[in-house]
Motif scaffolding. Structure first.
Motif, PDB file in Angstrom:
ATOM      1  N   ASP A  19       1.160   7.511  -5.765  1.00  0.00           N
ATOM      2  CA  ASP A  19       2.142   8.023  -4.813  1.00  0.00           C
ATOM      3  C   ASP A  19       1.633   7.766  -3.390  1.00  0.00           C
ATOM      4  N   PRO A  20       2.392   6.998  -2.618  1.00  0.00           N
ATOM      5  CA  PRO A  20       1.957   6.729  -1.239  1.00  0.00           C
ATOM      6  C   PRO A  20       1.964   7.975  -0.358  1.00  0.00           C
ATOM      7  N   ALA A  21       2.535   9.062  -0.862  1.00  0.00           N
ATOM      8  CA  ALA A  21       2.532  10.313  -0.095  1.00  0.00           C
ATOM      9  C   ALA A  21       1.103  10.747   0.219  1.00  0.00           C
ATOM     10  N   GLN A  22       0.182  10.450  -0.726  1.00  0.00           N
ATOM     11  CA  GLN A  22      -1.220  10.843  -0.492  1.00  0.00           C
ATOM     12  C   GLN A  22      -1.775  10.151   0.753  1.00  0.00           C
ATOM     13  N   ALA A  23      -1.520   8.849   0.861  1.00  0.00           N
ATOM     14  CA  ALA A  23      -1.992   8.097   2.038  1.00  0.00           C
ATOM     15  C   ALA A  23      -1.289   8.586   3.301  1.00  0.00           C
ATOM     16  N   ARG A  24       0.004   8.922   3.149  1.00  0.00           N
ATOM     17  CA  ARG A  24       0.781   9.347   4.325  1.00  0.00           C
ATOM     18  C   ARG A  24       0.280  10.693   4.854  1.00  0.00           C
ATOM     19  N   ILE A  25      -0.046  11.601   3.934  1.00  0.00           N
ATOM     20  CA  ILE A  25      -0.552  12.926   4.343  1.00  0.00           C
ATOM     21  C   ILE A  25      -1.851  12.752   5.133  1.00  0.00           C
ATOM     22  N   ALA A  57      -9.371   9.265   7.592  1.00  0.00           N
ATOM     23  CA  ALA A  57      -9.073   7.822   7.673  1.00  0.00           C
ATOM     24  C   ALA A  57      -9.648   7.092   6.465  1.00  0.00           C
ATOM     25  N   GLN A  58     -10.834   7.527   6.037  1.00  0.00           N
ATOM     26  CA  GLN A  58     -11.434   6.926   4.843  1.00  0.00           C
ATOM     27  C   GLN A  58     -10.564   7.205   3.610  1.00  0.00           C
ATOM     28  N   LEU A  59     -10.004   8.423   3.543  1.00  0.00           N
ATOM     29  CA  LEU A  59      -9.139   8.765   2.411  1.00  0.00           C
ATOM     30  C   LEU A  59      -7.862   7.919   2.407  1.00  0.00           C
ATOM     31  N   VAL A  60      -7.339   7.635   3.613  1.00  0.00           N
ATOM     32  CA  VAL A  60      -6.162   6.738   3.683  1.00  0.00           C
ATOM     33  C   VAL A  60      -6.508   5.414   3.025  1.00  0.00           C
ATOM     34  N   TRP A  65      -6.063   1.555  -1.368  1.00  0.00           N
ATOM     35  CA  TRP A  65      -6.747   0.652  -2.307  1.00  0.00           C
ATOM     36  C   TRP A  65      -6.270   0.898  -3.735  1.00  0.00           C
ATOM     37  N   ILE A  66      -6.132   2.172  -4.102  1.00  0.00           N
ATOM     38  CA  ILE A  66      -5.707   2.507  -5.468  1.00  0.00           C
ATOM     39  C   ILE A  66      -4.297   1.971  -5.740  1.00  0.00           C
ATOM     40  N   LEU A  67      -3.422   2.174  -4.756  1.00  0.00           N
ATOM     41  CA  LEU A  67      -2.067   1.635  -4.926  1.00  0.00           C
ATOM     42  C   LEU A  67      -2.098   0.116  -5.049  1.00  0.00           C
ATOM     43  N   TRP A  68      -2.869  -0.490  -4.170  1.00  0.00           N
ATOM     44  CA  TRP A  68      -2.914  -1.957  -4.081  1.00  0.00           C
ATOM     45  C   TRP A  68      -3.467  -2.572  -5.368  1.00  0.00           C
ATOM     46  N   ASP A  74       1.438  -8.179 -10.974  1.00  0.00           N
ATOM     47  CA  ASP A  74       1.940  -9.532 -10.681  1.00  0.00           C
ATOM     48  C   ASP A  74       3.460  -9.598 -10.468  1.00  0.00           C
ATOM     49  N   PRO A  75       4.261  -8.971 -11.348  1.00  0.00           N
ATOM     50  CA  PRO A  75       5.717  -9.054 -11.119  1.00  0.00           C
ATOM     51  C   PRO A  75       6.144  -8.464  -9.771  1.00  0.00           C
ATOM     52  N   HIS A  76       5.436  -7.386  -9.331  1.00  0.00           N
ATOM     53  CA  HIS A  76       5.738  -6.821  -8.008  1.00  0.00           C
ATOM     54  C   HIS A  76       5.440  -7.855  -6.922  1.00  0.00           C
ATOM     55  N   LEU A  77       4.283  -8.508  -7.081  1.00  0.00           N
ATOM     56  CA  LEU A  77       3.842  -9.459  -6.041  1.00  0.00           C
ATOM     57  C   LEU A  77       4.781 -10.654  -5.957  1.00  0.00           C
ATOM     58  N   LYS A  78       5.293 -11.060  -7.118  1.00  0.00           N
ATOM     59  CA  LYS A  78       6.248 -12.186  -7.106  1.00  0.00           C
ATOM     60  C   LYS A  78       7.529 -11.778  -6.384  1.00  0.00           C
ATOM     61  N   LYS A  79       7.956 -10.556  -6.635  1.00  0.00           N
ATOM     62  CA  LYS A  79       9.203 -10.088  -6.028  1.00  0.00           C
ATOM     63  C   LYS A  79       9.017  -9.748  -4.542  1.00  0.00           C
ATOM     64  N   TYR A  80       7.847  -9.225  -4.216  1.00  0.00           N
ATOM     65  CA  TYR A  80       7.566  -8.824  -2.828  1.00  0.00           C
ATOM     66  C   TYR A  80       6.289  -9.519  -2.350  1.00  0.00           C
ATOM     67  N   PRO A  81       6.405 -10.782  -1.978  1.00  0.00           N
ATOM     68  CA  PRO A  81       5.204 -11.563  -1.636  1.00  0.00           C
ATOM     69  C   PRO A  81       4.458 -11.054  -0.402  1.00  0.00           C
ATOM     70  N   GLU A  82       5.082 -10.148   0.350  1.00  0.00           N
ATOM     71  CA  GLU A  82       4.433  -9.606   1.545  1.00  0.00           C
ATOM     72  C   GLU A  82       3.406  -8.515   1.205  1.00  0.00           C
ATOM     73  N   THR A  83       3.324  -8.159  -0.080  1.00  0.00           N
ATOM     74  CA  THR A  83       2.499  -7.009  -0.496  1.00  0.00           C
ATOM     75  C   THR A  83       1.044  -7.122  -0.031  1.00  0.00           C
ATOM     76  N   HIS A  84       0.398  -8.252  -0.351  1.00  0.00           N
ATOM     77  CA  HIS A  84      -1.026  -8.390  -0.023  1.00  0.00           C
ATOM     78  C   HIS A  84      -1.269  -8.260   1.481  1.00  0.00           C
ATOM     79  N   ASP A  85      -0.442  -8.957   2.253  1.00  0.00           N
ATOM     80  CA  ASP A  85      -0.611  -8.929   3.710  1.00  0.00           C
ATOM     81  C   ASP A  85      -0.391  -7.521   4.254  1.00  0.00           C
ATOM     82  N   LEU A  86       0.605  -6.816   3.715  1.00  0.00           N
ATOM     83  CA  LEU A  86       0.889  -5.455   4.177  1.00  0.00           C
ATOM     84  C   LEU A  86      -0.287  -4.520   3.894  1.00  0.00           C
ATOM     85  N   PHE A  87      -0.818  -4.583   2.673  1.00  0.00           N
ATOM     86  CA  PHE A  87      -1.948  -3.706   2.338  1.00  0.00           C
ATOM     87  C   PHE A  87      -3.185  -4.069   3.159  1.00  0.00           C
TER      88      PHE A  87
END
Lengths: 138, 96
Positions: A19-25, A57-60, A65-68, A74-87
């Motif tokens: 859940d990205p909420a953890q990083a957002r908090i 900041a370290q927890l973010v 990293w866990i999400l990434w 792989d199917p996510h990355l094919k559909k959203y090729p911006e994933t690696h760069d965003l993370f």
């Protein structure tokens, strides 16, 4: 009696923990801590702010990293090729926020975590990232 | 007639089983709510997705390792640390 039975797709331990909420908090905590640092004249309190902000900041970074590495496949990355760069940019921003007491760096981190959250929402039916942001802004 | 139907249903259950996926651990391969068909006649090999008995319920997972009668399963959407270990006899079928 049900004609078609359910077959459970759950982990033995916990499922749906990603859940990205953890990083957002934690990103919000970085932002708020820098704000408190800038408002205070108490040197001891300011030192605590620096320590706590670095921890958050370290927890973010760790939540991203866990999400990434665990959630995105792989199917996510094919559909959203911006994933690696965003993370990569988001975890870099967490690193910058770790060593900075600049409010803008913290805001940049929040913005990138929000981008991750919206990407995550596209991959998970029924997940409402905007509700997470709304709760933190309340 | 009813007995004949039940016997036929029981035999069919060993050949083909239809299940609805409940949960998210097999995403993105199988989304929550997706129907799957599994067959008890197919060979279980590493990499195949199987339906298996696990306690009082059935689970769907991918076979990650087979050593003798021991089979290690994991979800496609699970952390690498989240494994389920079962006996081969618990497997009901391989998803087609």
């Amino acid at each position: 009696m049900k004609f078609i039975k359910d077959v459970h797709a759950h982990c033995d331990l916990f499922c749906g923990v990603y859940d990205p909420a953890q990083a957002r908090i934690e990103a919000q905590a970085v932002y708020n801590t820098i704000h408190k640092y800038n408002e205070s004249d108490d040197e001891v309190f300011k030192q605590r702010c620096v320590i706590i902000k670095e921890e958050r900041a370290q927890l973010v970074k760790e939540h991203l990293w866990i999400l990434w590495t665990d959630y995105f496949k792989d199917p996510h990355l094919k559909k959203y090729p911006e994933t690696h760069d965003l993370f990569w940019r988001a975890t870099k921003a967490a690193g910058e926020a770790k060593k900075s007491m600049n409010q803008e760096d913290a805001q940049k981190l929040i913005d990138l975590v929000d981008e991750v959250g919206r990407l995550f929402a596209k991959t998970k039916e029924g997940y409402n990232y905007d509700a997470v942001v709304q709760n933190l802004s309340a | 007639m009813m007995l004949l139907f039940k016997t036929f249903q029981h035999s069919l259950n060993n050949v083909l089983i239809v299940r609805r996926v409940y949960g998210h651990s097999m995403e993105p391969t199988y989304q929550n709510g997706r129907l799957v068909i599994a067959s008890g006649l197919l060979n279980v090999t590493e990499g195949k997705i199987v339906v298996a008995r696990h306690g009082s319920r059935e689970i769907i997972k991918r076979v990650s390792l087979i050593r003798g009668d021991t089979v290690k399963l994991k979800g496609d959407n699970s952390s690498p640390h989240h494994n389920t270990v079962i006996q081969a006899s618990q497997i009901r079928g391989v998803v087609i």
